[in-house]
Scaffold this motif. Structure first.
Motif, PDB file in Angstrom:
ATOM      1  N   GLU A 101      39.256   5.537  11.997  1.00 44.11           N
ATOM      2  CA  GLU A 101      38.591   4.599  12.895  1.00 44.11           C
ATOM      3  C   GLU A 101      39.033   3.157  12.640  1.00 44.11           C
ATOM      4  O   GLU A 101      39.438   2.440  13.567  1.00 44.11           O
ATOM      5  N   THR A 145      43.892  -3.869  17.952  1.00 43.05           N
ATOM      6  CA  THR A 145      43.593  -5.297  18.089  1.00 43.05           C
ATOM      7  C   THR A 145      44.756  -6.175  17.638  1.00 43.05           C
ATOM      8  O   THR A 145      44.894  -7.308  18.088  1.00 43.05           O
ATOM      9  N   ARG A 147      41.500   0.809  14.992  1.00 40.34           N
ATOM     10  CA  ARG A 147      40.981  -0.456  15.502  1.00 40.34           C
ATOM     11  C   ARG A 147      41.897  -1.619  15.107  1.00 40.34           C
ATOM     12  O   ARG A 147      42.195  -2.490  15.916  1.00 40.34           O
TER      13      ARG A 147
END
Length: 491
Positions: free
Chosen positions: A355, A363, A359
């Motif tokens: 996770e 980003t 992420r």
């Protein structure tokens, strides 16, 4: 490669016929390499292995590591991934898709990215294990085991997938506990195997020039990714191993071709190729059997201490187990694993630590990365001992001719509630440029804030890094990372 006239592959398939034609490169290189080809080797201390096998082995490992071991999948639960059989069958209609049965036979490793697309390999794969917060527990190499499957291979080793996973000895118990906690109902068996020797070696051709085609590209990397079936992969590996080590095939348990340096190999014809080989414990010296006759020139062999290989890795910005990093302290992308082939896969589905990794990748926000460094003066054993025994990672500061240090230490405004004469002398602490992660005598690796990269790598007068140790400064030169140009295109 420059070495095996049959291209390590005695029974080429139709798919690999075009690549074999490139064997003409052998003739072109022979005069250039002359007699100064070099083999440097060393035994690697402090390694241990977990041996794992069973029908659910591949799915189990795919849910734990950052690399992708299955071509198509459906999420079963947080830690286990299972092949979707319908999708797998449809993939096989594509000639470029590898052919294998996930739970049957000791077929090797699915490798997601290659020059000719995904392929099946019996060479080791560099990967990583993360904790639930996405921090690196340890890196590892997964070896299909045994290296070669033939008629003499016992059925218990050929009926199901089997692998050896490499770890430093100080973390092996933690990994065994982790495997046990994630096993659930998976049909697997695993155990520690300490009866293995580990060897590093590097092959180089000083007679080449930087502009020459690097022999590793056309003689290993390209044909390797053309192996789309278990049979082809096994035959390729068998020819490779028997050509280099003809008398010790049964003693070789795994072989790893270093792929983290791919970008250097592509750019520079002189780039050497690093390997790791694991053998049974009874092998005194695997390189006594090294077959120099496989090459069209003579070879010089040099035995060195393993510090040589550690220093070489650090100079390239590469880590090797918990000897170089503190577990649970850094993210894999901070260690540049996203720039290494088949190390962190971003479309494989769920795995432990996925996770935060996904992420961060999506980003693009990553404020520090690992870079190689060189000490202006070799570190004495005393200084190395002090740095190693430090309670926290030593901080690295930066000096720049274009930077006014006062701007980094702004004076605080006087407090309306206190004595202005004392309040006005308070200063905010200058933020360190980074931290020293690991060091040897001449080289080390450091986690440096990316905001400083321009002053380090894109100026005529690079900024100077240093560690302040008591009353002296340890001056440091930053080495431009091999992935730097790729990183710049992403900014």
């Amino acid at each position: 490669m420059v070495m095996i006239p049959r291209y390590f592959y005695s029974k080429p398939s139709v798919r690999s016929i075009n690549i074999i034609r490139k064997n003409r490169l052998l003739h072109d290189l022979r005069a250039k390499v002359s007699s100064n080809a070099v083999l440097v080797y060393s035994e690697v201390p402090n390694k241990s292995y977990i041996q794992i096998r069973g029908p659910d082995t591949v799915g189990f490992l795919n849910g734990l590591i950052t690399s992708k071991l299955l071509p198509t999948f459906v999420k079963k639960n947080l830690t286990t991934i299972e092949v979707n059989k319908d999708l797998a069958q449809s993939d096989r209609a594509n000639e470029e898709a590898p052919l294998f049965e996930e739970k049957k036979g000791n077929w090797g490793l699915y490798t997601a990215e290659g020059i000719h697309g995904p392929y099946i390999s019996r060479f080791g794969l560099y990967t990583a294990f993360l904790n639930g917060k996405g921090k690196l527990v340890t890196d590892s190499v997964i070896y299909p085991s045994p290296t070669i499957i033939d008629s003499n291979t016992p059925k218990k080793f050929s009926n199901y997938p089997q692998y050896l996973l490499e770890f430093d000895k100080d973390i092996i118990n933690r990994m065994l506990t982790s495997f046990e906690s994630h096993k659930l109902h998976n049909k697997i068996k695993f155990e520690e195997n300490q009866n293995i020797k580990t060897w590093d070696f590097v092959l180089s051709f000083p007679g080449l020039s930087k502009n020459d085609p690097n022999p590793w590209m056309s003689n290993i990397y390209e044909p390797l990714s053309m192996m789309k079936s278990t049979e082809d992969s096994n035959e390729f590996t068998k020819s490779f191993v028997s050509s280099l080590f003809p008398n010790t095939n049964n003693s070789i348990l795994g072989l790893y071709i270093e792929r983290r340096t791919d970008s250097l190999v592509e750019q520079d014809g002189t780039t050497p190729q690093f390997f790791r080989i694991i053998t049974t414990n009874d092998v005194e010296n695997i390189f006594d059997d090294f077959n120099s006759d496989a090459f069209p020139f003579t070879f010089e062999k040099q035995k060195v201490e393993n510090d040589y290989f550690r220093e070489t890795r650090l100079a390239l910005g590469l880590i090797n187990g918990t000897e170089d990093i503190i577990p649970d302290n850094m993210m894999p992308l901070e260690l540049n694993f996203d720039f290494f082939p088949n190390t962190v896969n971003n479309d494989k589905g769920c795995y432990v630590g996925q996770e935060l990794t996904a992420r961060t990748y999506s980003t693009g926000i990553l404020r520090k990365r690992l870079i190689p460094i060189k000490f202006a003066e070799p570190l004495t054993s005393e200084i190395r001992s002090i740095l190693k025994q430090s309670e926290k990672l030593p901080e690295i500061d930066i000096e720049s001719a274009t930077e006014d240090s006062s701007t980094n230490e702004p004076q605080m405004a006087p407090s309306p509630f206190g004595n202005s004469s004392t309040s006005g002398t308070m200063r905010s602490r200058k933020k360190a440029a980074g931290t020293l992660i690991a060091s040897q005598e001449h080289y080390g690796i450091a986690m440096i804030r990316t905001e400083h990269f321009k002053n380090l790598f894109d100026t005529d007068v690079p900024a100077q890094l240093y560690i302040k140790l008591d009353t002296e400064k340890i001056m440091i030169d930053a080495i431009r990372p091999m992935w730097y140009d790729h990183w710049k295109t992403q900014q």
